[in-house]
Design an enzyme around this catalytic site. Sequence first.
Site, mmCIF file in Angstrom:
data_model
loop_
_atom_site.group_PDB
_atom_site.id
_atom_site.type_symbol
_atom_site.label_atom_id
_atom_site.label_comp_id
_atom_site.label_asym_id
_atom_site.label_seq_id
_atom_site.Cartn_x
_atom_site.Cartn_y
_atom_site.Cartn_z
ATOM 1 N N HIS A 74 0.820 -1.223 0.000
ATOM 2 C CA HIS A 74 0.000 0.000 0.000
ATOM 3 C C HIS A 74 0.857 1.280 0.000
ATOM 4 O O HIS A 74 1.994 1.288 0.462
ATOM 5 C CB HIS A 74 -0.905 0.024 1.242
ATOM 6 N N HIS A 101 11.422 -0.783 -13.220
ATOM 7 C CA HIS A 101 11.144 -2.209 -13.484
ATOM 8 C C HIS A 101 11.276 -2.978 -12.186
ATOM 9 O O HIS A 101 12.360 -3.027 -11.601
ATOM 10 C CB HIS A 101 12.128 -2.743 -14.532
HETATM 11 C C1 LIG Z 1 23.532 -6.361 -9.213
HETATM 12 C C2 LIG Z 1 23.943 -6.664 -10.628
HETATM 13 C C3 LIG Z 1 23.269 -5.681 -11.582
HETATM 14 C C4 LIG Z 1 25.453 -6.488 -10.680
HETATM 15 O O1 LIG Z 1 25.927 -6.747 -11.951
HETATM 16 P P1 LIG Z 1 27.403 -6.257 -12.376
HETATM 17 O O2 LIG Z 1 27.461 -4.767 -12.325
HETATM 18 O O3 LIG Z 1 27.728 -6.946 -13.673
HETATM 19 O O4 LIG Z 1 28.314 -6.739 -11.196
HETATM 20 P P2 LIG Z 1 29.273 -8.023 -11.059
HETATM 21 O O5 LIG Z 1 28.622 -9.263 -11.584
HETATM 22 O O6 LIG Z 1 30.597 -7.630 -11.604
HETATM 23 O O7 LIG Z 1 29.382 -8.161 -9.474
HETATM 24 C C5 LIG Z 1 29.967 -7.165 -8.646
HETATM 25 C C6 LIG Z 1 30.037 -7.718 -7.246
HETATM 26 O O8 LIG Z 1 28.700 -7.828 -6.725
HETATM 27 C C7 LIG Z 1 28.418 -9.205 -6.407
HETATM 28 N N1 LIG Z 1 27.027 -9.454 -6.818
HETATM 29 C C8 LIG Z 1 26.517 -9.256 -8.043
HETATM 30 N N2 LIG Z 1 25.207 -9.535 -8.044
HETATM 31 C C9 LIG Z 1 24.898 -9.908 -6.797
HETATM 32 C C10 LIG Z 1 23.670 -10.298 -6.207
HETATM 33 N N3 LIG Z 1 22.522 -10.328 -6.877
HETATM 34 N N4 LIG Z 1 23.693 -10.581 -4.880
HETATM 35 C C11 LIG Z 1 24.864 -10.555 -4.177
HETATM 36 N N5 LIG Z 1 26.043 -10.169 -4.715
HETATM 37 C C12 LIG Z 1 26.055 -9.864 -6.006
HETATM 38 C C13 LIG Z 1 29.429 -10.031 -7.178
HETATM 39 O O9 LIG Z 1 29.673 -11.261 -6.548
HETATM 40 C C14 LIG Z 1 30.637 -9.114 -7.145
HETATM 41 O O10 LIG Z 1 31.230 -9.199 -5.890
HETATM 42 P P3 LIG Z 1 32.862 -9.114 -5.722
HETATM 43 O O11 LIG Z 1 33.242 -7.740 -6.243
HETATM 44 O O12 LIG Z 1 33.060 -9.296 -4.260
HETATM 45 O O13 LIG Z 1 33.375 -10.229 -6.572
HETATM 46 C C15 LIG Z 1 23.530 -8.096 -11.066
HETATM 47 O O14 LIG Z 1 24.375 -9.084 -10.543
HETATM 48 C C16 LIG Z 1 22.092 -8.444 -10.690
HETATM 49 O O15 LIG Z 1 21.773 -8.977 -9.617
HETATM 50 N N6 LIG Z 1 21.173 -8.104 -11.609
HETATM 51 C C17 LIG Z 1 19.768 -8.357 -11.472
HETATM 52 C C18 LIG Z 1 19.335 -9.312 -12.583
HETATM 53 C C19 LIG Z 1 17.851 -9.502 -12.558
HETATM 54 O O16 LIG Z 1 17.241 -9.750 -11.540
HETATM 55 N N7 LIG Z 1 17.254 -9.395 -13.730
HETATM 56 C C20 LIG Z 1 15.840 -9.498 -13.874
HETATM 57 C C21 LIG Z 1 15.469 -9.870 -15.246
HETATM 58 S S1 LIG Z 1 13.691 -9.924 -15.372
#
Ligand SMILES: CC(C)(COP(=O)(O)OP(=O)(O)OC[C@H]1O[C@@H](n2cnc3c(N)ncnc32)[C@H](O)[C@@H]1OP(=O)(O)O)[C@@H](O)C(=O)NCCC(=O)NCCS
Length: 210
Positions: free
Chosen positions: A139, A148
């Site tokens: 709410h 998104h």
């Molecule tokens: C958060 C996010 C955007 C980061 O992506 P990125 O910028 O490419 O970052 P990286 O993959 O290089 O990760 C950077 C750090 O964050 C950590 N990390 C990335 N995603 C994480 C997550 N979801 N939860 C916990 N840690 C995460 C990695 O392990 C890394 O840690 P380190 O530096 O200690 O090794 C991505 O991992 C994510 O979760 N995206 C959401 C995807 C999603 O839900 N999409 C929906 C489609 S409908």
Amino acid sequence: MDYEQIVIVGASGHGKVVTDICHCAGLVVAGFVDDDPTKVGRRVCGLPILGDDSWLAEAATRLPLAVALGIGDNAIRQRVAERCERYGTKLLTAIHPSATISRSARLGKGTVVMAGAAINPDSEIGEGAIINTGVVVEHDNYIGDYAHLSANSATGGNVTIGSRSHLGLCSCVLPNLRVGDDCTIGAGAVVIRNVLDGRTMVGVPARRVS
Ligand SMILES: CC(C)(COP(=O)(O)OP(=O)(O)OC[C@H]1O[C@@H](n2cnc3c(N)ncnc32)[C@H](O)[C@@H]1OP(=O)(O)O)[C@@H](O)C(=O)NCCC(=O)NCCS
């Protein structure tokens, strides 16, 4: 309806889900528009890819058109929506019939609400947002334009999510918090404090990724 043709802009995976929503809602979709000219003439979900952006611009001069936004990237979706409106097309608000939306909730034009989502009383969703499969918007929320909320994410009561921000799969934001504009909240994160504009947060509790 005072328009004749619905086209989905964006013939990718997200566009397919938006098409499905339209079909489930009993709407007739004419086909897709996609910026990639190599896709033109192919079929997606059994529907033709009618043309690219120039096709849309021309078609809008002779047909009343409504477009459903089938683009997942928030900034691109905003740019495309603004362009579609300049061409004179309407932005369709598409709601899956299994979504539960409070009578006091408000949805902006071009927003898409997917299967099983719930939007609770006095929440407002801006323009061109995606409320994905199974999302819970509690709410008194305000969800900004072109945000998104990915599948199974959830926001507590009285939460604000800024424009173009993205909540990852299964993430949640605790009540009374504000996530700024252009933020990314990682999949599975639990946001326990306000988040400043432009930040990426991951983990439980959510911490900043530099
Ligand atoms: C958060 C996010 C955007 C980061 O992506 P990125 O910028 O490419 O970052 P990286 O993959 O290089 O990760 C950077 C750090 O964050 C950590 N990390 C990335 N995603 C994480 C997550 N979801 N939860 C916990 N840690 C995460 C990695 O392990 C890394 O840690 P380190 O530096 O200690 O090794 C991505 O991992 C994510 O979760 N995206 C959401 C995807 C999603 O839900 N999409 C929906 C489609 S409908």
